[in-house]
Design a protein around this motif. Structure first.
Motif, PDB file in Angstrom:
ATOM      1  N   PHE A   1       0.823  -1.210   0.000  1.00  0.00           N
ATOM      2  CA  PHE A   1       0.000   0.000   0.000  1.00  0.00           C
ATOM      3  C   PHE A   1       0.854   1.256   0.000  1.00  0.00           C
ATOM      4  O   PHE A   1       0.420   2.312   0.412  1.00  0.00           O
ATOM      5  CB  PHE A   1      -0.947  -0.009   1.203  1.00  0.00           C
ATOM      6  CG  PHE A   1      -1.757  -1.261   1.276  1.00  0.00           C
ATOM      7  CD1 PHE A   1      -2.768  -1.500   0.367  1.00  0.00           C
ATOM      8  CD2 PHE A   1      -1.471  -2.227   2.221  1.00  0.00           C
ATOM      9  CE1 PHE A   1      -3.492  -2.673   0.417  1.00  0.00           C
ATOM     10  CE2 PHE A   1      -2.199  -3.405   2.264  1.00  0.00           C
ATOM     11  CZ  PHE A   1      -3.218  -3.626   1.367  1.00  0.00           C
ATOM     12  N   GLU A   2       2.130   1.115  -0.437  1.00  0.00           N
ATOM     13  CA  GLU A   2       2.987   2.303  -0.544  1.00  0.00           C
ATOM     14  C   GLU A   2       2.576   3.085  -1.779  1.00  0.00           C
ATOM     15  O   GLU A   2       2.402   2.519  -2.857  1.00  0.00           O
ATOM     16  CB  GLU A   2       4.456   1.908  -0.708  1.00  0.00           C
ATOM     17  CG  GLU A   2       5.206   1.478   0.534  1.00  0.00           C
ATOM     18  CD  GLU A   2       5.222   2.468   1.673  1.00  0.00           C
ATOM     19  OE1 GLU A   2       5.557   3.647   1.426  1.00  0.00           O
ATOM     20  OE2 GLU A   2       4.901   2.081   2.802  1.00  0.00           O
ATOM     21  N   GLU A   3       2.459   4.386  -1.604  1.00  0.00           N
ATOM     22  CA  GLU A   3       2.246   5.254  -2.761  1.00  0.00           C
ATOM     23  C   GLU A   3       3.584   5.397  -3.472  1.00  0.00           C
ATOM     24  O   GLU A   3       4.634   5.380  -2.836  1.00  0.00           O
ATOM     25  CB  GLU A   3       1.770   6.609  -2.239  1.00  0.00           C
ATOM     26  CG  GLU A   3       1.353   7.589  -3.291  1.00  0.00           C
ATOM     27  CD  GLU A   3       1.081   8.929  -2.647  1.00  0.00           C
ATOM     28  OE1 GLU A   3       0.669   9.848  -3.342  1.00  0.00           O
ATOM     29  OE2 GLU A   3       1.297   9.053  -1.432  1.00  0.00           O
ATOM     30  N   LYS A   4       3.552   5.514  -4.812  1.00  0.00           N
ATOM     31  CA  LYS A   4       4.807   5.701  -5.542  1.00  0.00           C
ATOM     32  C   LYS A   4       5.429   7.043  -5.160  1.00  0.00           C
ATOM     33  O   LYS A   4       4.727   8.036  -5.057  1.00  0.00           O
ATOM     34  CB  LYS A   4       4.535   5.679  -7.047  1.00  0.00           C
ATOM     35  CG  LYS A   4       4.992   4.400  -7.662  1.00  0.00           C
ATOM     36  CD  LYS A   4       4.954   4.330  -9.154  1.00  0.00           C
ATOM     37  CE  LYS A   4       4.718   5.576  -9.928  1.00  0.00           C
ATOM     38  NZ  LYS A   4       4.584   5.330 -11.357  1.00  0.00           N
ATOM     39  N   PRO A   5       6.769   7.088  -4.942  1.00  0.00           N
ATOM     40  CA  PRO A   5       7.383   8.379  -4.615  1.00  0.00           C
ATOM     41  C   PRO A   5       7.272   9.348  -5.789  1.00  0.00           C
ATOM     42  O   PRO A   5       7.222   8.936  -6.950  1.00  0.00           O
ATOM     43  CB  PRO A   5       8.847   8.020  -4.328  1.00  0.00           C
ATOM     44  CG  PRO A   5       9.046   6.674  -4.893  1.00  0.00           C
ATOM     45  CD  PRO A   5       7.735   5.985  -4.930  1.00  0.00           C
ATOM     46  N   LEU A   6       7.188  10.639  -5.474  1.00  0.00           N
ATOM     47  CA  LEU A   6       7.044  11.653  -6.526  1.00  0.00           C
ATOM     48  C   LEU A   6       8.299  11.687  -7.386  1.00  0.00           C
ATOM     49  O   LEU A   6       9.411  11.575  -6.882  1.00  0.00           O
ATOM     50  CB  LEU A   6       6.825  13.026  -5.890  1.00  0.00           C
ATOM     51  CG  LEU A   6       5.514  13.221  -5.137  1.00  0.00           C
ATOM     52  CD1 LEU A   6       5.464  14.611  -4.532  1.00  0.00           C
ATOM     53  CD2 LEU A   6       4.351  13.015  -6.075  1.00  0.00           C
ATOM     54  N   LYS A   7       8.079  11.848  -8.694  1.00  0.00           N
ATOM     55  CA  LYS A   7       9.232  11.873  -9.596  1.00  0.00           C
ATOM     56  C   LYS A   7       9.878  13.251  -9.617  1.00  0.00           C
ATOM     57  O   LYS A   7      11.077  13.407  -9.725  1.00  0.00           O
ATOM     58  CB  LYS A   7       8.790  11.478 -11.005  1.00  0.00           C
ATOM     59  CG  LYS A   7       9.004   9.982 -11.266  1.00  0.00           C
ATOM     60  CD  LYS A   7       8.687   9.635 -12.697  1.00  0.00           C
ATOM     61  CE  LYS A   7       7.610   8.569 -12.763  1.00  0.00           C
ATOM     62  NZ  LYS A   7       6.712   8.722 -13.889  1.00  0.00           N
ATOM     63  N   HIS A   8       9.070  14.278  -9.544  1.00  0.00           N
ATOM     64  CA  HIS A   8       9.598  15.648  -9.602  1.00  0.00           C
ATOM     65  C   HIS A   8       9.364  16.330  -8.266  1.00  0.00           C
ATOM     66  O   HIS A   8       8.578  15.850  -7.437  1.00  0.00           O
ATOM     67  CB  HIS A   8       8.920  16.418 -10.732  1.00  0.00           C
ATOM     68  CG  HIS A   8       7.450  16.165 -10.797  1.00  0.00           C
ATOM     69  ND1 HIS A   8       6.556  16.784  -9.962  1.00  0.00           N
ATOM     70  CD2 HIS A   8       6.740  15.304 -11.573  1.00  0.00           C
ATOM     71  CE1 HIS A   8       5.344  16.331 -10.230  1.00  0.00           C
ATOM     72  NE2 HIS A   8       5.414  15.436 -11.185  1.00  0.00           N
TER      73      HIS A   8
END
Lengths: 183, 203
Positions: B92-99
Protein backbone atom coordinates in the motif's frame (compact mmCIF):
# COMPACT_ATOMS: atom_id res chain seq x y z
CA UNK A 1 -4.49 44.99 11.78
CA UNK A 2 -4.69 44.70 15.55
CA UNK A 3 -4.37 41.62 17.76
CA UNK A 4 -8.12 41.85 18.33
CA UNK A 5 -8.76 41.52 14.59
CA UNK A 6 -6.36 38.60 14.33
CA UNK A 7 -8.11 36.80 17.21
CA UNK A 8 -11.41 37.31 15.41
CA UNK A 9 -10.13 35.77 12.18
CA UNK A 10 -7.83 32.97 13.40
CA UNK A 11 -10.47 30.26 12.91
CA UNK A 12 -10.78 31.13 9.21
CA UNK A 13 -7.00 30.95 8.81
CA UNK A 14 -6.84 27.51 10.41
CA UNK A 15 -9.63 26.34 8.11
CA UNK A 16 -7.85 27.82 5.07
CA UNK A 17 -4.62 26.05 6.08
CA UNK A 18 -6.48 22.71 6.34
CA UNK A 19 -8.24 23.35 3.03
CA UNK A 20 -4.97 24.12 1.27
CA UNK A 21 -3.39 20.95 2.69
CA UNK A 22 -6.25 18.96 1.17
CA UNK A 23 -5.85 20.85 -2.12
CA UNK A 24 -2.10 20.09 -2.11
CA UNK A 25 -2.77 16.36 -1.63
CA UNK A 26 -5.21 16.43 -4.57
CA UNK A 27 -2.89 18.19 -7.04
CA UNK A 28 0.50 16.76 -6.03
CA UNK A 29 -0.23 13.05 -5.76
CA UNK A 30 -0.61 10.55 -8.58
CA UNK A 31 -2.25 7.87 -6.46
CA UNK A 32 -6.02 7.74 -6.92
CA UNK A 33 -6.81 6.76 -3.31
CA UNK A 34 -4.56 9.54 -2.01
CA UNK A 35 -6.49 11.98 -4.21
CA UNK A 36 -9.77 10.88 -2.64
CA UNK A 37 -8.22 11.28 0.83
CA UNK A 38 -7.21 14.83 -0.13
CA UNK A 39 -10.75 15.57 -1.34
CA UNK A 40 -12.11 14.27 1.95
CA UNK A 41 -9.82 16.54 3.96
CA UNK A 42 -10.83 19.51 1.81
CA UNK A 43 -14.48 18.62 2.32
CA UNK A 44 -14.18 18.36 6.11
CA UNK A 45 -12.48 21.77 6.13
CA UNK A 46 -15.45 23.26 4.31
CA UNK A 47 -17.78 21.78 6.96
CA UNK A 48 -15.60 23.41 9.64
CA UNK A 49 -15.71 26.75 7.80
CA UNK A 50 -19.52 26.77 7.79
CA UNK A 51 -19.78 25.66 11.41
CA UNK A 52 -17.36 28.38 12.61
CA UNK A 53 -19.45 30.99 10.81
CA UNK A 54 -22.61 29.91 12.61
CA UNK A 55 -21.14 30.22 16.11
CA UNK A 56 -22.32 33.16 18.23
CA UNK A 57 -20.17 34.39 21.10
CA UNK A 58 -21.88 33.41 24.36
CA UNK A 59 -24.41 31.24 22.52
CA UNK A 60 -25.27 27.62 23.15
CA UNK A 61 -26.23 24.66 20.97
CA UNK A 62 -29.60 25.23 19.19
CA UNK A 63 -31.54 22.85 21.42
CA UNK A 64 -34.24 24.88 23.16
CA UNK A 65 -34.25 24.62 26.94
CA UNK A 66 -37.06 22.91 28.89
CA UNK A 67 -39.52 22.98 25.97
CA UNK A 68 -40.33 26.67 26.59
CA UNK A 69 -43.43 26.27 28.80
CA UNK A 70 -44.93 23.90 26.26
CA UNK A 71 -43.76 20.86 28.17
CA UNK A 72 -46.69 20.73 30.64
CA UNK A 73 -49.05 20.00 27.72
CA UNK A 74 -46.54 17.95 25.86
CA UNK A 75 -47.65 14.51 27.01
CA UNK A 76 -51.27 15.35 26.28
CA UNK A 77 -50.48 16.63 22.82
CA UNK A 78 -48.48 13.52 22.14
CA UNK A 79 -51.27 11.15 23.17
CA UNK A 80 -53.68 12.76 20.77
CA UNK A 81 -51.04 13.21 18.08
CA UNK A 82 -53.04 12.39 14.94
CA UNK A 83 -56.35 13.85 16.10
CA UNK A 84 -54.80 17.17 16.92
CA UNK A 85 -56.17 19.05 13.91
CA UNK A 86 -59.47 17.17 13.94
CA UNK A 87 -60.03 18.08 17.57
CA UNK A 88 -59.61 21.74 16.76
CA UNK A 89 -62.24 21.54 14.00
CA UNK A 90 -64.73 19.71 16.21
CA UNK A 91 -64.32 22.37 18.87
CA UNK A 92 -64.51 19.68 21.53
CA UNK A 93 -63.46 20.42 25.05
CA UNK A 94 -60.04 19.05 24.56
CA UNK A 95 -59.78 20.79 21.20
CA UNK A 96 -60.50 24.18 22.67
CA UNK A 97 -57.83 23.63 25.27
CA UNK A 98 -55.39 22.92 22.51
CA UNK A 99 -56.53 25.98 20.58
CA UNK A 100 -56.27 28.13 23.68
CA UNK A 101 -52.86 26.83 24.28
CA UNK A 102 -51.81 27.40 20.68
CA UNK A 103 -53.12 30.97 20.80
CA UNK A 104 -51.31 31.51 24.05
CA UNK A 105 -48.13 30.14 22.63
CA UNK A 106 -48.45 32.22 19.47
CA UNK A 107 -49.11 35.43 21.34
CA UNK A 108 -46.26 34.61 23.66
CA UNK A 109 -43.95 34.09 20.73
CA UNK A 110 -45.02 37.40 19.28
CA UNK A 111 -44.41 38.99 22.66
CA UNK A 112 -40.89 37.68 22.70
CA UNK A 113 -40.30 38.98 19.23
CA UNK A 114 -41.93 42.33 19.99
CA UNK A 115 -40.19 42.95 23.31
CA UNK A 116 -36.81 41.90 22.12
CA UNK A 117 -37.72 43.74 18.93
CA UNK A 118 -34.76 45.40 17.29
CA UNK A 119 -32.32 43.65 19.59
CA UNK A 120 -33.48 40.20 18.46
CA UNK A 121 -33.11 41.09 14.82
CA UNK A 122 -29.51 42.12 15.41
CA UNK A 123 -28.16 39.64 17.93
CA UNK A 124 -28.74 36.17 16.55
CA UNK A 125 -31.39 33.68 17.61
CA UNK A 126 -32.59 34.47 21.11
CA UNK A 127 -35.43 32.64 22.84
CA UNK A 128 -36.53 33.15 26.44
CA UNK A 129 -33.35 34.98 27.29
CA UNK A 130 -31.02 32.27 26.00
CA UNK A 131 -28.82 32.99 23.00
CA UNK A 132 -28.57 30.13 20.51
CA UNK A 133 -25.97 29.47 17.87
CA UNK A 134 -27.31 29.60 14.31
CA UNK A 135 -28.79 26.18 13.42
CA UNK A 136 -28.79 26.77 9.63
CA UNK A 137 -25.08 25.97 8.99
CA UNK A 138 -25.53 22.75 10.99
CA UNK A 139 -28.47 21.72 8.82
CA UNK A 140 -26.64 22.48 5.58
CA UNK A 141 -23.53 20.59 6.71
CA UNK A 142 -25.53 17.55 7.81
CA UNK A 143 -26.83 17.29 4.25
CA UNK A 144 -23.34 17.90 2.86
CA UNK A 145 -21.72 15.18 5.00
CA UNK A 146 -24.21 12.58 3.81
CA UNK A 147 -23.93 13.59 0.15
CA UNK A 148 -20.13 13.62 0.61
CA UNK A 149 -20.03 9.99 1.74
CA UNK A 150 -22.19 9.04 -1.28
CA UNK A 151 -19.73 10.64 -3.72
CA UNK A 152 -16.76 9.14 -1.87
CA UNK A 153 -18.31 5.67 -2.10
CA UNK A 154 -18.89 6.16 -5.83
CA UNK A 155 -15.28 7.31 -6.38
CA UNK A 156 -13.90 4.34 -4.43
CA UNK A 157 -16.04 1.93 -6.45
CA UNK A 158 -14.61 3.45 -9.64
CA UNK A 159 -11.09 2.99 -8.25
CA UNK A 160 -11.74 -0.69 -7.53
CA UNK A 161 -12.99 -1.07 -11.12
CA UNK A 162 -9.93 0.75 -12.52
CA UNK A 163 -7.64 -1.54 -10.49
CA UNK A 164 -9.41 -4.59 -11.98
CA UNK A 165 -9.00 -3.29 -15.52
CA UNK A 166 -5.49 -1.74 -15.40
CA UNK A 167 -3.85 -3.53 -12.46
CA UNK A 168 -2.68 -0.26 -10.89
CA UNK A 169 -4.07 2.79 -9.11
CA UNK A 170 -1.25 5.17 -10.07
CA UNK A 171 -2.50 7.79 -12.51
CA UNK A 172 0.66 8.00 -14.65
CA UNK A 173 0.80 4.20 -15.11
CA UNK A 174 -2.87 4.16 -16.15
CA UNK A 175 -2.22 6.91 -18.71
CA UNK A 176 0.84 5.03 -20.01
CA UNK A 177 -1.24 1.86 -20.51
CA UNK A 178 -3.90 3.95 -22.27
CA UNK A 179 -1.35 5.51 -24.59
CA UNK A 180 0.16 2.14 -25.44
CA UNK A 181 -3.22 0.68 -26.35
CA UNK A 182 -4.04 3.74 -28.48
CA UNK A 183 -0.94 3.52 -30.65
CA UNK B 1 -12.44 36.85 22.94
CA UNK B 2 -10.05 35.82 25.72
CA UNK B 3 -12.72 33.78 27.46
CA UNK B 4 -12.66 31.23 24.65
CA UNK B 5 -12.41 27.57 25.41
CA UNK B 6 -8.72 26.77 25.81
CA UNK B 7 -9.17 23.13 24.74
CA UNK B 8 -9.61 24.56 21.22
CA UNK B 9 -5.88 25.30 20.92
CA UNK B 10 -4.57 21.69 21.16
CA UNK B 11 -7.44 20.47 18.96
CA UNK B 12 -6.60 22.97 16.21
CA UNK B 13 -2.86 22.21 16.46
CA UNK B 14 -3.56 18.47 16.21
CA UNK B 15 -5.89 19.08 13.24
CA UNK B 16 -3.16 20.97 11.37
CA UNK B 17 -0.51 18.37 12.30
CA UNK B 18 -2.75 15.50 11.17
CA UNK B 19 -3.51 17.17 7.84
CA UNK B 20 0.21 17.73 7.16
CA UNK B 21 0.97 14.13 8.15
CA UNK B 22 -1.63 12.83 5.69
CA UNK B 23 0.00 14.92 2.97
CA UNK B 24 3.53 13.65 3.74
CA UNK B 25 2.99 10.00 4.60
CA UNK B 26 3.46 7.55 1.71
CA UNK B 27 1.79 4.51 3.23
CA UNK B 28 -1.85 4.65 2.19
CA UNK B 29 -3.02 2.46 5.05
CA UNK B 30 -1.58 4.92 7.57
CA UNK B 31 -2.94 7.86 5.57
CA UNK B 32 -6.47 6.46 5.77
CA UNK B 33 -6.17 6.00 9.53
CA UNK B 34 -4.91 9.58 9.87
CA UNK B 35 -7.92 10.76 7.84
CA UNK B 36 -10.14 9.08 10.42
CA UNK B 37 -8.27 10.88 13.21
CA UNK B 38 -8.64 14.14 11.28
CA UNK B 39 -12.42 13.67 11.00
CA UNK B 40 -12.67 12.88 14.68
CA UNK B 41 -10.69 15.99 15.68
CA UNK B 42 -12.90 18.01 13.35
CA UNK B 43 -15.96 16.55 15.09
CA UNK B 44 -14.50 17.59 18.47
CA UNK B 45 -14.10 21.14 17.26
CA UNK B 46 -17.67 21.15 15.90
CA UNK B 47 -18.91 20.10 19.34
CA UNK B 48 -17.15 23.09 20.89
CA UNK B 49 -18.66 25.30 18.16
CA UNK B 50 -22.18 24.36 19.37
CA UNK B 51 -23.03 21.98 16.53
CA UNK B 52 -23.53 18.62 18.30
CA UNK B 53 -25.66 17.19 15.48
CA UNK B 54 -22.95 17.78 12.89
CA UNK B 55 -20.32 16.48 15.32
CA UNK B 56 -22.22 13.19 15.76
CA UNK B 57 -22.69 12.78 12.04
CA UNK B 58 -19.07 13.63 11.25
CA UNK B 59 -17.81 11.16 13.87
CA UNK B 60 -20.11 8.41 12.58
CA UNK B 61 -19.86 9.06 8.84
CA UNK B 62 -16.54 10.88 8.38
CA UNK B 63 -14.49 8.92 10.90
CA UNK B 64 -16.51 5.70 10.71
CA UNK B 65 -18.12 4.75 7.40
CA UNK B 66 -15.68 6.68 5.25
CA UNK B 67 -12.65 5.01 6.91
CA UNK B 68 -14.23 1.57 6.53
CA UNK B 69 -14.99 2.20 2.83
CA UNK B 70 -11.41 3.36 2.20
CA UNK B 71 -9.88 0.39 4.04
CA UNK B 72 -12.13 -1.94 2.04
CA UNK B 73 -10.99 -0.26 -1.19
CA UNK B 74 -7.34 -0.56 -0.12
CA UNK B 75 -7.70 -4.27 0.57
CA UNK B 76 -9.08 -4.70 -2.99
CA UNK B 77 -6.34 -2.62 -4.66
CA UNK B 78 -2.89 -3.83 -3.47
CA UNK B 79 0.11 -3.32 -5.75
CA UNK B 80 0.44 -7.03 -6.41
CA UNK B 81 -1.52 -10.10 -5.43
CA UNK B 82 0.31 -12.68 -3.34
CA UNK B 83 -0.35 -16.34 -3.84
CA UNK B 84 -1.18 -17.03 -0.21
CA UNK B 85 -3.57 -14.05 -0.12
CA UNK B 86 -1.67 -12.30 2.67
CA UNK B 87 -1.08 -8.59 2.22
CA UNK B 88 1.97 -6.72 3.46
CA UNK B 89 2.20 -3.07 4.38
CA UNK B 90 4.48 -2.26 1.40
CA UNK B 91 1.64 -3.29 -0.90
CA UNK B 92 0.00 0.00 0.00
CA UNK B 93 2.99 2.30 -0.54
CA UNK B 94 2.25 5.25 -2.76
CA UNK B 95 4.81 5.70 -5.54
CA UNK B 96 7.38 8.38 -4.62
CA UNK B 97 7.04 11.65 -6.53
CA UNK B 98 9.23 11.87 -9.60
CA UNK B 99 9.60 15.65 -9.60
CA UNK B 100 9.88 18.16 -6.77
CA UNK B 101 6.56 19.38 -5.36
CA UNK B 102 7.44 23.00 -6.22
CA UNK B 103 4.52 23.78 -8.56
CA UNK B 104 1.75 22.31 -6.41
CA UNK B 105 3.18 24.14 -3.38
CA UNK B 106 3.25 27.41 -5.32
CA UNK B 107 -0.36 27.03 -6.49
CA UNK B 108 -1.49 26.13 -2.96
CA UNK B 109 0.38 29.07 -1.40
CA UNK B 110 -1.05 31.58 -3.88
CA UNK B 111 -4.60 30.25 -3.40
CA UNK B 112 -4.15 30.27 0.38
CA UNK B 113 -2.88 33.87 0.36
CA UNK B 114 -5.83 34.98 -1.77
CA UNK B 115 -8.24 33.29 0.65
CA UNK B 116 -6.54 34.84 3.71
CA UNK B 117 -6.77 38.24 2.01
CA UNK B 118 -10.49 37.53 1.54
CA UNK B 119 -10.97 36.89 5.26
CA UNK B 120 -10.14 40.54 6.05
CA UNK B 121 -13.67 41.36 4.91
CA UNK B 122 -15.21 38.57 6.99
CA UNK B 123 -17.04 39.31 10.24
CA UNK B 124 -15.07 38.40 13.38
CA UNK B 125 -15.53 34.92 14.87
CA UNK B 126 -18.70 34.73 17.00
CA UNK B 127 -19.89 38.22 16.04
CA UNK B 128 -23.65 38.32 16.79
CA UNK B 129 -24.14 41.05 14.16
CA UNK B 130 -22.63 39.02 11.32
CA UNK B 131 -24.92 38.78 8.24
CA UNK B 132 -25.37 35.04 8.81
CA UNK B 133 -26.90 35.75 12.25
CA UNK B 134 -29.24 38.48 11.00
CA UNK B 135 -30.55 37.01 7.70
CA UNK B 136 -32.77 35.13 7.51
CA UNK B 137 -34.61 36.53 10.50
CA UNK B 138 -33.55 34.25 13.40
CA UNK B 139 -37.01 34.43 14.97
CA UNK B 140 -37.69 31.06 13.31
CA UNK B 141 -35.79 29.53 16.23
CA UNK B 142 -38.47 30.76 18.65
CA UNK B 143 -41.29 29.85 16.22
CA UNK B 144 -40.04 26.29 15.74
CA UNK B 145 -41.14 25.47 19.30
CA UNK B 146 -44.93 25.83 18.72
CA UNK B 147 -44.60 24.75 15.05
CA UNK B 148 -43.04 21.41 16.01
CA UNK B 149 -45.27 20.81 19.07
CA UNK B 150 -42.45 21.26 21.54
CA UNK B 151 -39.58 19.55 19.71
CA UNK B 152 -36.55 21.15 21.36
CA UNK B 153 -33.89 20.53 18.69
CA UNK B 154 -34.07 23.31 16.10
CA UNK B 155 -31.63 21.54 13.76
CA UNK B 156 -33.98 18.55 13.55
CA UNK B 157 -36.95 20.86 13.01
CA UNK B 158 -35.28 22.58 10.06
CA UNK B 159 -33.81 19.39 8.60
CA UNK B 160 -36.90 17.22 8.80
CA UNK B 161 -39.68 19.77 8.36
CA UNK B 162 -38.81 23.26 7.10
CA UNK B 163 -36.30 21.81 4.65
CA UNK B 164 -37.94 18.40 4.35
CA UNK B 165 -37.87 18.34 0.55
CA UNK B 166 -34.14 18.98 0.62
CA UNK B 167 -33.66 15.97 2.87
CA UNK B 168 -35.84 13.92 0.51
CA UNK B 169 -33.54 14.98 -2.34
CA UNK B 170 -30.56 13.94 -0.25
CA UNK B 171 -32.07 10.50 0.18
CA UNK B 172 -32.48 10.30 -3.59
CA UNK B 173 -28.77 11.14 -3.98
CA UNK B 174 -27.74 8.33 -1.61
CA UNK B 175 -30.06 5.89 -3.38
CA UNK B 176 -28.60 6.82 -6.77
CA UNK B 177 -25.03 6.50 -5.46
CA UNK B 178 -25.83 3.11 -3.95
CA UNK B 179 -27.25 1.83 -7.24
CA UNK B 180 -24.28 3.23 -9.15
CA UNK B 181 -21.80 1.50 -6.80
CA UNK B 182 -23.64 -1.80 -7.23
CA UNK B 183 -23.62 -1.44 -11.03
CA UNK B 184 -19.93 -0.50 -11.16
CA UNK B 185 -18.81 -3.36 -8.93
CA UNK B 186 -21.04 -6.00 -10.52
CA UNK B 187 -18.98 -8.98 -11.63
CA UNK B 188 -19.46 -10.25 -15.14
CA UNK B 189 -19.91 -13.99 -15.06
CA UNK B 190 -18.45 -16.05 -17.96
CA UNK B 191 -22.07 -16.78 -18.89
CA UNK B 192 -22.71 -13.05 -19.35
CA UNK B 193 -19.60 -12.69 -21.50
CA UNK B 194 -20.61 -15.61 -23.72
CA UNK B 195 -24.10 -14.19 -24.21
CA UNK B 196 -22.70 -10.75 -25.08
CA UNK B 197 -20.35 -12.31 -27.62
CA UNK B 198 -23.22 -14.23 -29.20
CA UNK B 199 -25.29 -11.09 -29.53
CA UNK B 200 -22.35 -9.29 -31.12
CA UNK B 201 -21.94 -12.11 -33.60
CA UNK B 202 -25.64 -11.96 -34.53
CA UNK B 203 -25.76 -8.21 -35.12
Amino acid sequence: MTLEDALGLYSYWIVIFLMMTGFYIVISGKNLIKTIIGLNIFQTSVFLLYITMGKVQGGTAPILRDGGGHSDHHGEGHNHGGEHGEAIHQGSEHGSVVVDHAVQQASFTEDVIATVGEAAAHSGAEYQGVLYTNPLPSVLMLTAIVVGIATTALALALIVRIREEYGTIEEDEILAIDRKSDS
Amino acid sequence: MLNMNLIVIPILLLLAATAVTVARIRNLWAAVMFTGIYSFLGASWMLILDAPDVAFTEAAVGAGISTILMLATLSLTPKKRHRDGHLQSDDFEEKPLKHSPFWPLLVVTITGCALVYGTYDMPAFGDPNAPIQVYPDPSFVAKSQPDMHGLPNVVTAVLASYRGYDTLGETAVIFTAGIAVLLILRKNTPEDDRRANEQEAVS
